[in-house]
Design a protein around this motif. Structure first.
Motif, PDB file in Angstrom:
ATOM      1  N   UNK A 150     -13.604 -31.736 -10.434  1.00 38.34           N
ATOM      2  CA  UNK A 150     -12.745 -31.146 -10.293  1.00 38.34           C
ATOM      3  C   UNK A 150     -12.047 -30.795 -11.798  1.00 38.34           C
ATOM      4  N   UNK A 151     -12.998 -30.900 -12.608  1.00 36.46           N
ATOM      5  CA  UNK A 151     -12.664 -30.495 -14.003  1.00 36.46           C
ATOM      6  C   UNK A 151     -12.114 -29.112 -14.214  1.00 36.46           C
ATOM      7  N   UNK A 152     -12.670 -28.102 -13.632  1.00 39.15           N
ATOM      8  CA  UNK A 152     -12.327 -26.658 -13.652  1.00 39.15           C
ATOM      9  C   UNK A 152     -11.412 -26.312 -12.705  1.00 39.15           C
ATOM     10  N   UNK A 153     -10.644 -27.272 -11.597  1.00 38.89           N
ATOM     11  CA  UNK A 153      -9.888 -27.094 -10.406  1.00 38.89           C
ATOM     12  C   UNK A 153      -8.661 -26.757 -10.928  1.00 38.89           C
ATOM     13  N   UNK A 154      -7.895 -26.093 -10.365  1.00 37.38           N
ATOM     14  CA  UNK A 154      -6.419 -25.764 -10.529  1.00 37.38           C
ATOM     15  C   UNK A 154      -5.520 -26.867  -9.782  1.00 37.38           C
ATOM     16  N   UNK A 155      -4.316 -27.045 -10.194  1.00 38.76           N
ATOM     17  CA  UNK A 155      -3.856 -28.115  -9.511  1.00 38.76           C
ATOM     18  C   UNK A 155      -2.674 -27.471  -8.544  1.00 38.76           C
ATOM     19  N   UNK A 156      -2.388 -26.196  -8.820  1.00 36.12           N
ATOM     20  CA  UNK A 156      -1.159 -25.855  -7.810  1.00 36.12           C
ATOM     21  C   UNK A 156       0.042 -26.442  -8.120  1.00 36.12           C
ATOM     22  N   UNK A 157       1.178 -26.403  -7.405  1.00 32.12           N
ATOM     23  CA  UNK A 157       2.496 -26.910  -7.769  1.00 32.12           C
ATOM     24  C   UNK A 157       2.622 -28.324  -7.345  1.00 32.12           C
ATOM     25  N   UNK A 158       1.593 -29.230  -7.796  1.00 37.82           N
ATOM     26  CA  UNK A 158       1.345 -30.639  -7.397  1.00 37.82           C
ATOM     27  C   UNK A 158       2.198 -31.559  -8.441  1.00 37.82           C
ATOM     28  N   UNK A 159       2.403 -30.999  -9.659  1.00 39.87           N
ATOM     29  CA  UNK A 159       3.030 -32.100 -10.542  1.00 39.87           C
ATOM     30  C   UNK A 159       4.345 -32.937 -10.135  1.00 39.87           C
ATOM     31  N   UNK A 160       5.233 -32.243  -9.604  1.00 39.97           N
ATOM     32  CA  UNK A 160       6.529 -33.102  -9.208  1.00 39.97           C
ATOM     33  C   UNK A 160       6.217 -34.181  -8.334  1.00 39.97           C
ATOM     34  N   UNK A 161       5.220 -34.073  -7.438  1.00 43.12           N
ATOM     35  CA  UNK A 161       4.763 -34.844  -6.396  1.00 43.12           C
ATOM     36  C   UNK A 161       4.066 -36.047  -7.077  1.00 43.12           C
ATOM     37  N   UNK A 162       3.281 -35.678  -8.034  1.00 46.24           N
ATOM     38  CA  UNK A 162       2.288 -36.880  -8.647  1.00 46.24           C
ATOM     39  C   UNK A 162       3.139 -37.492  -9.598  1.00 46.24           C
TER      40      UNK A 162
END
Length: 275
Positions: A150-162
């Motif tokens: 997952x090092x190169x994977x994008x996150x998408x708009x997951x930040x607020x959830x995390x």
């Protein structure tokens, strides 16, 4: 000319509807509700506007402080972690500013879903760094384990959830007043459809959820904290669902697949790997 009977009741004046205190006549309930919603929306926009102004001032002050400290970065006795914490605060203020600017635009829609993409490992690191001061205050250790896949994977708009799940875990441990640990474990898993999915497991060793929390923790408005709002986990679940994924919340068990044994809570976020 008709003679009026002197014993009869006096004639009544016609009934008229008059505005009260200069306001409009009474409107149907549905119209009043619409007006209340309009007023609430306008009030919220005004608050957002003022928050944006205050945030701008805070960001500029922080930038000046960082610049001044940067000139003293090699000074004896200066805590090397100061610059790192300032960088984290600056990045968090930048995120807040972007979110407010997006919310203030006409027809903004779901501004959380429109958040700019970033590498997942950076999102996890930033979410932990933002919460580190609160965690240190309550003697909570924050850890992360990210799969090399997952090092190169994008996150998408997951930040607020995390971020909301991490904050919830810290708050749960803080209530126990004995310290503890929150771990974020990120893995790439092949879903039932054969497509790659991101799995984020957030595990804590706090007191663990009550039976009511296990059933209702992600319901809007549900909270067991006196100062809680009941928004964080319900918002996290909504964001994950909008990504085509799912969020589960439960107590840790002796056969917990991520961190077996012990007490605490386990939140799993799983969603399709952003393309």
């Amino acid at each position: 000319m008709t003679q009026r009977d002197p014993d009869a009741d006096p004639p009544r004046e016609p009934i008229r509807v008059r505005p009260v205190s200069g306001r409009d006549p009474v409107r149907p309930a549905s119209t009043r509700a619409g007006l209340s919603a309009d007023v609430a929306t306008a009030s919220l926009l005004e608050v957002l506007h003022e928050l944006n102004n205050m945030l701008d001032g805070a960001a500029r002050s922080l930038s000046l402080a960082r610049r001044s400290l940067g000139e003293l970065a090699l000074a004896p006795g200066l805590d090397p972690g100061v610059m790192s914490r300032l960088d984290t605060a600056s990045a968090a203020l930048g995120q807040m500013a972007d979110l407010l600017h997006a919310a203030l635009r006409p027809g903004a829609g779901d501004v959380l879903a429109a958040a700019p993409d970033a590498p997942l490992i950076e999102i996890i690191t930033h979410a932990l760094d933002v919460h580190r001061p609160l965690a240190e205050e309550h003697r909570v250790e924050l850890l992360a384990e990210v799969s090399p896949r997952l090092v190169l994977a994008g996150a998408g708009p997951i930040y607020p959830a995390l971020a909301n799940v991490i904050r919830n875990a810290i708050d749960a441990i803080a209530a126990s007043k004995v310290g503890g640990r929150v771990e974020v474990v990120a893995e790439l898993v092949t879903g039932e459809s054969g497509e790659p999915h991101v799995w984020l497991d957030i595990v804590d060793d706090g007191p663990g959820p009550t039976e009511a929390a296990r059933r209702r923790a992600t319901d809007p408005g549900f909270t067991e904290r006196r100062d809680g709002f009941g928004i964080g986990l319900s918002l996290a679940r909504r964001i994950v669902r909008d990504l085509g994924g799912a969020l589960t919340f439960d107590a840790r068990s002796p056969d917990d697949p991520v961190r077996p044994g012990g007490r605490g809570a386990h939140v799993r976020i799983r969603y399709p790997l952003p393309s």
